[in-house]
Design an enzyme around this catalytic site. Structure first.
Site, PDB file in Angstrom:
ATOM      1  N   ARG A  12      -3.996  -2.886  -3.386  1.00  7.81           N
ATOM      2  CA  ARG A  12      -3.403  -3.426  -4.464  1.00  7.81           C
ATOM      3  C   ARG A  12      -2.474  -4.232  -3.843  1.00  7.81           C
ATOM      4  O   ARG A  12      -2.647  -5.571  -5.038  1.00  7.81           O
ATOM      5  CB  ARG A  12      -2.329  -2.517  -5.506  1.00  7.81           C
ATOM      6  CG  ARG A  12      -2.932  -1.263  -6.255  1.00  7.81           C
ATOM      7  CD  ARG A  12      -2.566  -0.987  -7.271  1.00  7.81           C
ATOM      8  NE  ARG A  12      -2.596   0.679  -7.317  1.00  7.81           N
ATOM      9  CZ  ARG A  12      -2.312   1.071  -8.242  1.00  7.81           C
ATOM     10  NH1 ARG A  12      -0.943   0.940  -8.695  1.00  7.81           N
ATOM     11  NH2 ARG A  12      -1.747   2.613  -7.999  1.00  7.81           N
ATOM     12  N   GLU A  40      -0.613   7.869   0.598  1.00  8.29           N
ATOM     13  CA  GLU A  40      -1.559   7.233   0.582  1.00  8.29           C
ATOM     14  C   GLU A  40      -1.267   5.569   0.038  1.00  8.29           C
ATOM     15  O   GLU A  40      -0.635   5.089  -0.899  1.00  8.29           O
ATOM     16  CB  GLU A  40      -1.903   7.261  -1.358  1.00  8.29           C
ATOM     17  CG  GLU A  40      -3.267   7.429  -1.665  1.00  8.29           C
ATOM     18  CD  GLU A  40      -3.938   7.233  -2.979  1.00  8.29           C
ATOM     19  OE1 GLU A  40      -3.356   8.516  -3.250  1.00  8.29           O
ATOM     20  OE2 GLU A  40      -4.336   6.502  -3.855  1.00  8.29           O
ATOM     21  N   LYS A  57     -10.018  13.973  -6.998  1.00 13.12           N
ATOM     22  CA  LYS A  57      -8.978  13.894  -7.520  1.00 13.12           C
ATOM     23  C   LYS A  57      -8.959  13.350  -9.047  1.00 13.12           C
ATOM     24  O   LYS A  57     -10.161  13.252  -9.298  1.00 13.12           O
ATOM     25  CB  LYS A  57      -8.509  12.022  -7.195  1.00 13.12           C
ATOM     26  CG  LYS A  57      -7.497  11.245  -7.462  1.00 13.12           C
ATOM     27  CD  LYS A  57      -7.253  10.145  -7.308  1.00 13.12           C
ATOM     28  CE  LYS A  57      -6.394   9.102  -8.050  1.00 13.12           C
ATOM     29  NZ  LYS A  57      -6.028   7.910  -7.558  1.00 13.12           N
ATOM     30  N   THR A  75      -7.077   3.482  -4.177  1.00 18.20           N
ATOM     31  CA  THR A  75      -7.038   2.025  -4.911  1.00 18.20           C
ATOM     32  C   THR A  75      -8.527   1.776  -4.300  1.00 18.20           C
ATOM     33  O   THR A  75      -8.463   0.010  -4.162  1.00 18.20           O
ATOM     34  CB  THR A  75      -6.130   0.773  -5.310  1.00 18.20           C
ATOM     35  OG1 THR A  75      -5.387   1.744  -5.958  1.00 18.20           O
ATOM     36  CG2 THR A  75      -5.932   0.285  -6.410  1.00 18.20           C
TER      37      THR A  75
HETATM   38  O1  ELE Z   1      -4.605   3.118  -7.783  1.00 21.25           O
HETATM   39  C1  ELE Z   1      -5.062   3.835  -7.786  1.00 21.25           C
HETATM   40  O2  ELE Z   1      -6.257   4.476  -7.008  1.00 21.25           O
HETATM   41  C2  ELE Z   1      -4.532   5.708  -7.699  1.00 21.25           C
HETATM   42  O3  ELE Z   1      -4.562   6.240  -7.289  1.00 21.25           O
HETATM   43  C3  ELE Z   1      -4.069   5.672  -9.339  1.00 21.25           C
HETATM   44  C4  ELE Z   1      -2.704   5.849  -8.778  1.00 21.25           C
HETATM   45  O4  ELE Z   1      -3.252   7.442  -9.192  1.00 21.25           O
HETATM   46  C5  ELE Z   1      -1.422   6.362 -10.010  1.00 21.25           C
HETATM   47  O5  ELE Z   1      -1.300   4.821  -9.916  1.00 21.25           O
HETATM   48  C6  ELE Z   1      -0.926   7.093  -9.594  1.00 21.25           C
HETATM   49  O6  ELE Z   1      -0.418   7.399 -12.096  1.00 21.25           O
HETATM   50  P1  ELE Z   1       1.551   8.056 -11.076  1.00 21.25           P
HETATM   51  O7  ELE Z   1       2.423   8.643 -10.390  1.00 21.25           O
HETATM   52  O8  ELE Z   1       1.676   8.258 -12.884  1.00 21.25           O
HETATM   53  O9  ELE Z   1       2.187   6.263 -11.103  1.00 21.25           O
END
Ligand code: ELE
Length: 205
Positions: free
Chosen positions: A44, A40, A128, A68
């Site tokens: 960003r 994925e 999700k 994102t």
């Molecule tokens: O930007 C998005 O749409 C995302 O998917 C956010 C992510 O799921 C998280 O940033 C992952 O979270 P961590 O593993 O805690 O770093």
């Protein structure tokens, strides 16, 4: 591939942030070498779509998608770049319709029962849970299994290599998402061996 096929292809979905386009292909190769094929790439950074294009062209074993996604037009852009799936942090009707119009597999983000009901109404039964730990983690997923027994979740947000097995043991969890296997400092250092090692650990969960 539909989204359940994609969730079945990998227990862990790395949430990737690419700052430099030249990192895209070696990073994808490092993950695939460690046994993680579903990637994925978050939209960003300015180079994210170019990164998807590069990975789709150069790493045939990768199943590349985008994350994102918050704007409807991003689905068609992602598909044109070679993405085969998309992940959103939340869901609106406009996003649901645009994903269907672009004919791209979607893993929509949800965090509440009402959002699960809305997503089911738009035809999605794999979601999700984001942000997973902050939303209640394991307890939240166990509670969701009552009213939403047929929904398969990919908890993401705060999941670690230590907590992932507890999530994956739940019957309504298909995979987990996380950034732990693609650490910023390892990518910046070009330490692909470390990424492959983290991927190997994740693939063995
Ligand atoms: O930007 C998005 O749409 C995302 O998917 C956010 C992510 O799921 C998280 O940033 C992952 O979270 P961590 O593993 O805690 O770093």
């Amino acid at each position: 591939m539909n989204i359940r096929d994609i969730m079945r292809a990998s227990k862990v979905m790395p949430v990737i942030v690419i700052e430099r386009i030249e990192d895209a292909v070696p990073l994808a190769q490092a993950l695939v070498a460690g046994g993680i094929r579903v990637l994925e790439v978050t939209l960003r950074t300015p180079v994210a779509l170019a990164a998807v294009r590069a990975i789709a062209a150069a790493v045939p074993d990768a199943i590349v998608g985008v994350g994102t996604v918050t704007r409807p037009e991003q689905f068609a852009e992602a598909k044109a770049a070679g993405a085969v799936f998309a992940v959103t942090p939340g869901l609106t009707e406009a996003l649901a319709q645009a994903a269907k119009a672009a004919d791209i597999a979607l893993l929509p983000g949800v965090m509440t029962p009402s959002e699960v009901i809305a997503a089911l109404g738009w035809g999605f039964d794999a979601m999700k849970l984001f942000p997973a730990e902050q939303a209640g983690g394991l307890g939240m997923l166990k509670a969701m299994a009552g009213p939403f027994a047929d929904v398969l979740f990919c908890p993401t947000g705060g999941v670690t290599v230590e907590s992932a097995p507890r999530f994956l043991a739940l019957p309504n969890v298909g995979c987990v998402g996380g950034s732990w296997l693609v650490p910023k400092d390892r990518i910046a250092a070009g330490d692909w061996r470390a990424v492959t090692q983290l991927a190997r650990e994740a693939a063995a969960l």
